[in-house]
Design a protein around this motif. Sequence first.
Motif, PDB file in Angstrom:
ATOM      1  N   GLU A  81       0.837  -1.203   0.000  1.00 21.22           N
ATOM      2  CA  GLU A  81       0.000   0.000   0.000  1.00 21.22           C
ATOM      3  C   GLU A  81       0.873   1.254   0.000  1.00 21.22           C
ATOM      4  O   GLU A  81       0.678   2.191   0.770  1.00 21.22           O
ATOM      5  N   MET A  82       1.852   1.233  -0.892  1.00 17.60           N
ATOM      6  CA  MET A  82       2.824   2.314  -1.008  1.00 17.60           C
ATOM      7  C   MET A  82       2.624   3.012  -2.351  1.00 17.60           C
ATOM      8  O   MET A  82       2.423   2.360  -3.374  1.00 17.60           O
ATOM      9  N   SER A  83       2.667   4.314  -2.337  1.00 18.13           N
ATOM     10  CA  SER A  83       2.527   5.067  -3.583  1.00 18.13           C
ATOM     11  C   SER A  83       3.871   5.131  -4.308  1.00 18.13           C
ATOM     12  O   SER A  83       4.932   4.899  -3.709  1.00 18.13           O
ATOM     13  N   GLN A  84       3.810   5.455  -5.576  1.00 18.04           N
ATOM     14  CA  GLN A  84       5.038   5.625  -6.341  1.00 18.04           C
ATOM     15  C   GLN A  84       5.853   6.782  -5.773  1.00 18.04           C
ATOM     16  O   GLN A  84       7.080   6.719  -5.735  1.00 18.04           O
ATOM     17  N   GLU A 102       5.968   7.761  -2.612  1.00 21.95           N
ATOM     18  CA  GLU A 102       6.621   7.309  -1.382  1.00 21.95           C
ATOM     19  C   GLU A 102       7.853   6.463  -1.701  1.00 21.95           C
ATOM     20  O   GLU A 102       8.907   6.630  -1.085  1.00 21.95           O
ATOM     21  N   LEU A 103       7.730   5.558  -2.667  1.00 20.30           N
ATOM     22  CA  LEU A 103       8.887   4.754  -3.068  1.00 20.30           C
ATOM     23  C   LEU A 103       9.988   5.655  -3.623  1.00 20.30           C
ATOM     24  O   LEU A 103      11.163   5.489  -3.277  1.00 20.30           O
ATOM     25  N   ALA A 104       9.613   6.607  -4.448  1.00 20.27           N
ATOM     26  CA  ALA A 104      10.601   7.531  -5.017  1.00 20.27           C
ATOM     27  C   ALA A 104      11.347   8.274  -3.920  1.00 20.27           C
ATOM     28  O   ALA A 104      12.579   8.406  -3.971  1.00 20.27           O
ATOM     29  N   ASP A 105      10.621   8.748  -2.920  1.00 17.02           N
ATOM     30  CA  ASP A 105      11.263   9.452  -1.805  1.00 17.02           C
ATOM     31  C   ASP A 105      12.239   8.541  -1.070  1.00 17.02           C
ATOM     32  O   ASP A 105      13.337   8.956  -0.709  1.00 17.02           O
ATOM     33  N   ARG A 106      11.828   7.297  -0.864  1.00 16.39           N
ATOM     34  CA  ARG A 106      12.667   6.361  -0.108  1.00 16.39           C
ATOM     35  C   ARG A 106      13.932   5.951  -0.862  1.00 16.39           C
ATOM     36  O   ARG A 106      14.945   5.649  -0.246  1.00 16.39           O
ATOM     37  N   VAL A 107      13.860   5.912  -2.193  1.00 14.13           N
ATOM     38  CA  VAL A 107      15.046   5.511  -2.970  1.00 14.13           C
ATOM     39  C   VAL A 107      15.769   6.715  -3.579  1.00 14.13           C
ATOM     40  O   VAL A 107      16.655   6.566  -4.406  1.00 14.13           O
ATOM     41  N   GLU A 108      15.358   7.905  -3.157  1.00 10.87           N
ATOM     42  CA  GLU A 108      16.014   9.153  -3.540  1.00 10.87           C
ATOM     43  C   GLU A 108      16.028   9.397  -5.049  1.00 10.87           C
ATOM     44  O   GLU A 108      17.067   9.643  -5.658  1.00 10.87           O
ATOM     45  N   THR A 109      14.840   9.302  -5.634  1.00  9.45           N
ATOM     46  CA  THR A 109      14.665   9.654  -7.040  1.00  9.45           C
ATOM     47  C   THR A 109      13.333  10.378  -7.146  1.00  9.45           C
ATOM     48  O   THR A 109      12.704  10.677  -6.135  1.00  9.45           O
ATOM     49  N   ARG A 121       9.286  10.804  -8.725  1.00 15.63           N
ATOM     50  CA  ARG A 121       8.141   9.946  -9.026  1.00 15.63           C
ATOM     51  C   ARG A 121       8.087   9.600 -10.509  1.00 15.63           C
ATOM     52  O   ARG A 121       7.728   8.489 -10.889  1.00 15.63           O
ATOM     53  N   ALA A 122       8.479  10.535 -11.356  1.00 16.86           N
ATOM     54  CA  ALA A 122       8.450  10.287 -12.798  1.00 16.86           C
ATOM     55  C   ALA A 122       9.355   9.105 -13.170  1.00 16.86           C
ATOM     56  O   ALA A 122       8.997   8.290 -14.031  1.00 16.86           O
ATOM     57  N   HIS A 123      10.491   9.012 -12.526  1.00 13.64           N
ATOM     58  CA  HIS A 123      11.419   7.902 -12.795  1.00 13.64           C
ATOM     59  C   HIS A 123      10.791   6.574 -12.373  1.00 13.64           C
ATOM     60  O   HIS A 123      10.824   5.588 -13.123  1.00 13.64           O
ATOM     61  N   ILE A 124      10.191   6.536 -11.178  1.00 14.10           N
ATOM     62  CA  ILE A 124       9.521   5.324 -10.703  1.00 14.10           C
ATOM     63  C   ILE A 124       8.365   4.974 -11.634  1.00 14.10           C
ATOM     64  O   ILE A 124       8.175   3.805 -11.989  1.00 14.10           O
ATOM     65  N   CYS A 125       7.616   5.972 -12.053  1.00 10.62           N
ATOM     66  CA  CYS A 125       6.489   5.749 -12.972  1.00 10.62           C
ATOM     67  C   CYS A 125       6.970   5.106 -14.272  1.00 10.62           C
ATOM     68  O   CYS A 125       6.354   4.156 -14.776  1.00 10.62           O
ATOM     69  N   LYS A 126       8.068   5.584 -14.816  1.00  6.46           N
ATOM     70  CA  LYS A 126       8.625   5.015 -16.048  1.00  6.46           C
ATOM     71  C   LYS A 126       9.046   3.565 -15.849  1.00  6.46           C
ATOM     72  O   LYS A 126       8.831   2.724 -16.714  1.00  6.46           O
ATOM     73  N   ILE A 127       9.640   3.282 -14.694  1.00  8.86           N
ATOM     74  CA  ILE A 127      10.068   1.913 -14.398  1.00  8.86           C
ATOM     75  C   ILE A 127       8.851   0.997 -14.301  1.00  8.86           C
ATOM     76  O   ILE A 127       8.793  -0.054 -14.933  1.00  8.86           O
ATOM     77  N   VAL A 128       7.863   1.409 -13.508  1.00  5.11           N
ATOM     78  CA  VAL A 128       6.670   0.596 -13.268  1.00  5.11           C
ATOM     79  C   VAL A 128       5.881   0.358 -14.555  1.00  5.11           C
ATOM     80  O   VAL A 128       5.355  -0.737 -14.783  1.00  5.11           O
ATOM     81  N   ASN A 129       5.809   1.372 -15.409  1.00  2.00           N
ATOM     82  CA  ASN A 129       5.017   1.266 -16.631  1.00  2.00           C
ATOM     83  C   ASN A 129       5.809   0.772 -17.835  1.00  2.00           C
ATOM     84  O   ASN A 129       5.294   0.751 -18.951  1.00  2.00           O
ATOM     85  N   GLY A 130       7.050   0.386 -17.603  1.00  2.18           N
ATOM     86  CA  GLY A 130       7.857  -0.190 -18.680  1.00  2.18           C
ATOM     87  C   GLY A 130       8.346   0.799 -19.710  1.00  2.18           C
ATOM     88  O   GLY A 130       8.704   0.421 -20.820  1.00  2.18           O
ATOM     89  N   ARG A 131       8.390   2.066 -19.368  1.00  5.22           N
ATOM     90  CA  ARG A 131       8.858   3.082 -20.314  1.00  5.22           C
ATOM     91  C   ARG A 131      10.314   3.448 -20.102  1.00  5.22           C
ATOM     92  O   ARG A 131      10.870   4.238 -20.840  1.00  5.22           O
ATOM     93  N   SER A 132      10.929   2.854 -19.075  1.00  6.19           N
ATOM     94  CA  SER A 132      12.346   3.081 -18.832  1.00  6.19           C
ATOM     95  C   SER A 132      13.114   2.030 -19.624  1.00  6.19           C
ATOM     96  O   SER A 132      12.868   0.836 -19.464  1.00  6.19           O
ATOM     97  N   PRO A 133      14.049   2.447 -20.481  1.00  9.51           N
ATOM     98  CA  PRO A 133      14.755   1.478 -21.324  1.00  9.51           C
ATOM     99  C   PRO A 133      15.636   0.518 -20.536  1.00  9.51           C
ATOM    100  O   PRO A 133      15.956  -0.557 -21.007  1.00  9.51           O
TER     101      PRO A 133
END
Length: 64
Positions: free
Chosen positions: A22-25, A27-34, A36-48
């Motif tokens: 039950e974690m938002s993108q 929140e994950l971005a904050d925890r891994v120091e990046t 949200r857009a980067h996490i969104c790209k990873i999750v949605n398969g848009r990061s090469p």
Amino acid sequence: MKKKERLKLINNRIKDYLEIREMSQQELADRVETNRAHICKIVNGRSPSLSYAMALKISKELNS
């Protein structure tokens, strides 16, 4: 397994763990120091690609 297939599997696992935890993108971005857009790209398969360092950070946060 091809690189694209591996990335898709990883993307789906991250998405699943976000739901389970039950974690938002954001929140994950904050925890891994990046951002949200980067996490969104990873999750949605848009990061090469996904660096080993970022994969490790995400893994640690989602498994804690």
